[in-house]
Enzyme design. Structure first.
Site, short mmCIF file in Angstrom:
data_model
loop_
_atom_site.label_atom_id
_atom_site.label_comp_id
_atom_site.label_asym_id
_atom_site.label_seq_id
_atom_site.Cartn_x
_atom_site.Cartn_y
_atom_site.Cartn_z
N GLU A 1 -1.92 3.50 23.75
CA GLU A 1 -1.68 4.64 24.63
C GLU A 1 -0.60 4.31 25.67
OE1 GLU A 1 -4.67 3.67 23.57
OE2 GLU A 1 -5.09 5.46 22.36
N ARG B 1 0.80 -1.23 0.00
CA ARG B 1 0.00 0.00 0.00
C ARG B 1 0.84 1.28 0.00
NH1 ARG B 1 -5.21 0.46 1.38
NH2 ARG B 1 -5.14 -1.71 2.13
N GLY C 1 -12.96 6.56 13.89
CA GLY C 1 -12.25 5.87 14.96
C GLY C 1 -13.15 5.56 16.14
#
Length: 574
Positions: A479, A263, A419
């Site tokens: 995170e 990609r 998202g």
């Protein structure tokens, strides 16, 4: 306690229910409340199945998945006040995804408006930015024309497709609709209008694309329904092809044009890029020359949001994508394309090599130092067990990054470009009800599962044949990694390794916890045979996903990914 007013066959609630039935609605996703009770009962009386949920946003998610997989209207029925505010995240996701969802709600009786009545809020002010149409209908005789307009707007007649909203004071729902205004034209199903291409634009598109040496086609949600002419176009041109999740399965993985594993490289090497019903959003670097170089764009869509965002094409084709491709093939006739076939074959060979390495790496993925399996071992086991036509719903942050690469799918749903993690279980329920003859599997991280975990109760009560697989790493892993690397400290991003299988069993599902990779095949087999089911699979939080490596978590200034952000800065300074 006095009885509620009796509902007549010509009350607004009854007319709305007959409208939905006439328009082909066979199920409504809903959470009950007094302000919508007349409509709730009349929908049931019409034989429309009510899938009652545990949270209003889940009802919107389910209606969204239903619309995506059937191509028909998804309908959610939500009560007033906090019911509407709870549903707004679902509306936002449908808004970004351009999904045709009709949300219906109620308000206090007209005589109590603006007096401090229970759940008295101006819902339309909240939802208008997230919808294509939002109205409060106070007059029973206007109910049908407002429904007709709302459904037309949901399917993009007059604007982009997307969610629409109507609410009704409860006394309006009980009020009489004049027989005279119950015209057959309002109830009759409407044929979808096909926007035909301008032939001058078609000829310019053919000249551009047939002259390209390195053509690349990228499809999106607007290309659904264009699979056959798209494959024929790729065959004629020898062009390369990328999907972006919105249209997975449109072109088979074995087609010689598919180069998904290459990609990033092929995006920068094409000289003409065709976007087919696909926005140039953050997932495609906004179409920036910093990533796509000097490539010219051919934009094809019947939705403005998929035609003119960020980059205008050298040619824009405002038309139904299937109709546009058919017209291009006809105009091109026997014209020979200029495509460099060696270039295309080279990328395809590299794609196949990488894809095979991926399959091998999934099976060989080493456990973490904690002894827990790598999430790719789970995904490898799912690859081996699931039928080719399985519907895959992937959800999460870190785990989604692994799953969207590792799991092949002819039909695929995920949180989308908003998202909107947490959609997994509700999407899965909507998908399993829409596709009862296919295997539907939700592959979700533990964090994202928690948003709508109570909807496993909905799956159990409605006997939905769904398998939910939770990759349980006890953390918000992207995170955690960002905090460790950027700040040297982890704050509020660790979860416990909760026993989600025990939770599932408490609600009546088949539930198993799996801690060893060698136990996965048998556990998956048992779960598929006993749906609805949930597998709680312990995986290591030490695994690092592609998204975690890319900079997605720390949100670069100019582009979504760190490498693209660096390229963008250099391009802007050149």
């Amino acid at each position: 306690m006095s009885a509620a007013p009796k509902l007549s066959e010509n009350c607004a609630a009854a007319v709305i229910a007959r409208f939905l039935k006439a328009r082909g609605v066979d199920r409504v996703f809903a959470l009950c409340g007094g302000h919508i009770m007349p409509l709730w009962m009349r929908i049931d009386a019409e034989g429309i199945r009510i899938i009652d949920v545990r949270d209003e946003r889940a009802a919107i998610y389910m209606a969204h998945a239903h619309a995506e997989l059937t191509g028909n209207l998804g309908v959610a029925l939500i009560t007033a006040g906090p019911g509407v505010t709870n549903a707004m995240t679902g509306l936002a996701n449908a808004h970004v995804a351009r999904a045709p969802v009709l949300m219906l709600s109620g308000t206090p009786p007209r005589a109590q408006e603006n007096r401090g009545a229970l759940q008295d809020m101006i819902h339309t002010d909240f939802v208008r930015p997230l919808t294509r149409y939002a109205r409060t209908v106070r007059e029973p005789d206007l109910v049908l024309q407002e429904l007709d307009e709302a459904v037309a707007r949901a399917f993009g007649q007059g604007s982009d497709p997307g969610p629409v909203y109507l609410d009704f004071p409860v006394d309006t729902l009980r009020g009489e609709v004049s027989r005279a205004v119950q015209l057959p034209e309002h109830f009759a199903p409407k044929a979808r209008q096909v926007l035909l291409p301008d032939m001058g634009a078609v000829r310019r598109a053919v000249d551009l694309l047939w002259s390209a040496r390195r053509p690349l086609v990228i499809s999106g949600r607007g290309a659904r329904g264009a699979g056959d002419p798209l494959v024929r176009l790729l065959d004629r041109l020898g062009a390369l092809y990328l999907d972006t999740g919105e249209s997975r399965g449109l072109v088979p993985d074995e087609h010689s044009s598919v180069v998904g594993a290459m990609r990033g490289t092929v995006m920068g090497d094409a000289d003409v890029v065709v976007t087919l019903g696909r926005r140039l959003d953050f997932q495609l670097a906004y179409g920036s020359p910093s990533v796509f170089g000097d490539a010219k764009f051919l934009r094809i869509a019947d939705c403005a949001a998929e035609l003119r965002d960020n980059r205008r094409g050298a040619v824009d084709l405002f038309a139904n994508p299937a109709a546009a491709l058919e017209a291009m093939l006809e105009v091109a006739g026997d014209r020979q394309p200029a495509t460099d076939r060696d270039w295309a074959r080279g990328y395809r060979a590299k794609h196949e090599e990488r894809a095979q390495k991926l399959v091998s790496s999934l099976r060989a993925a080493a456990p973490g130092s904690d002894g827990r399996m790598h999430p790719n071992r789970l995904l490898s086991a799912l690859r081996d067990a699931l039928p080719r036509d399985a519907v895959i719903v992937a959800d999460g942050g870190d785990f989604l990054s692994f799953a969207r690469v590792a799991l092949p799918a002819t039909t695929y749903l995920d949180p989308g470009s908003l998202g909107c993690i947490g959609v997994g279980t509700p999407f899965g329920i909507g998908a399993a009800l829409a596709c009862p003859d296919r295997t539907v599997v939700v592959a979700t991280g533990d964090g994202s599962f928690g948003f709508n975990a109570m909807e496993i109760d909905t799956a159990a009560r409605h006997c939905v044949p769904l398998l939910v697989v939770v990759a349980n790493n006890g953390s918000w892993a992207i995170e955690v990694r960002d905090q460790q690397e950027s700040f040297g400290k982890v704050v509020g991003t660790r979860l416990q390794f909760a026993d989600y299988a025990a939770m599932a069993r408490a609600f009546g599902l088949h539930g198993e916890r799996v801690e060893r990779a060698e136990d996965l095949p048998a556990a998956i087999e048992r779960a598929l045979a006993n749906r609805p089911a949930l597998l709680d699979v312990l995986v290591t939080p030490e695994a690092v996903s592609g998204d975690a490596k890319s900079g997605l978590a720390w949100v670069p200034d100019l582009q979504a990914l760190e490498t693209w952000d660096v390229a963008e800065r250099k391009w802007r300074q050149s």
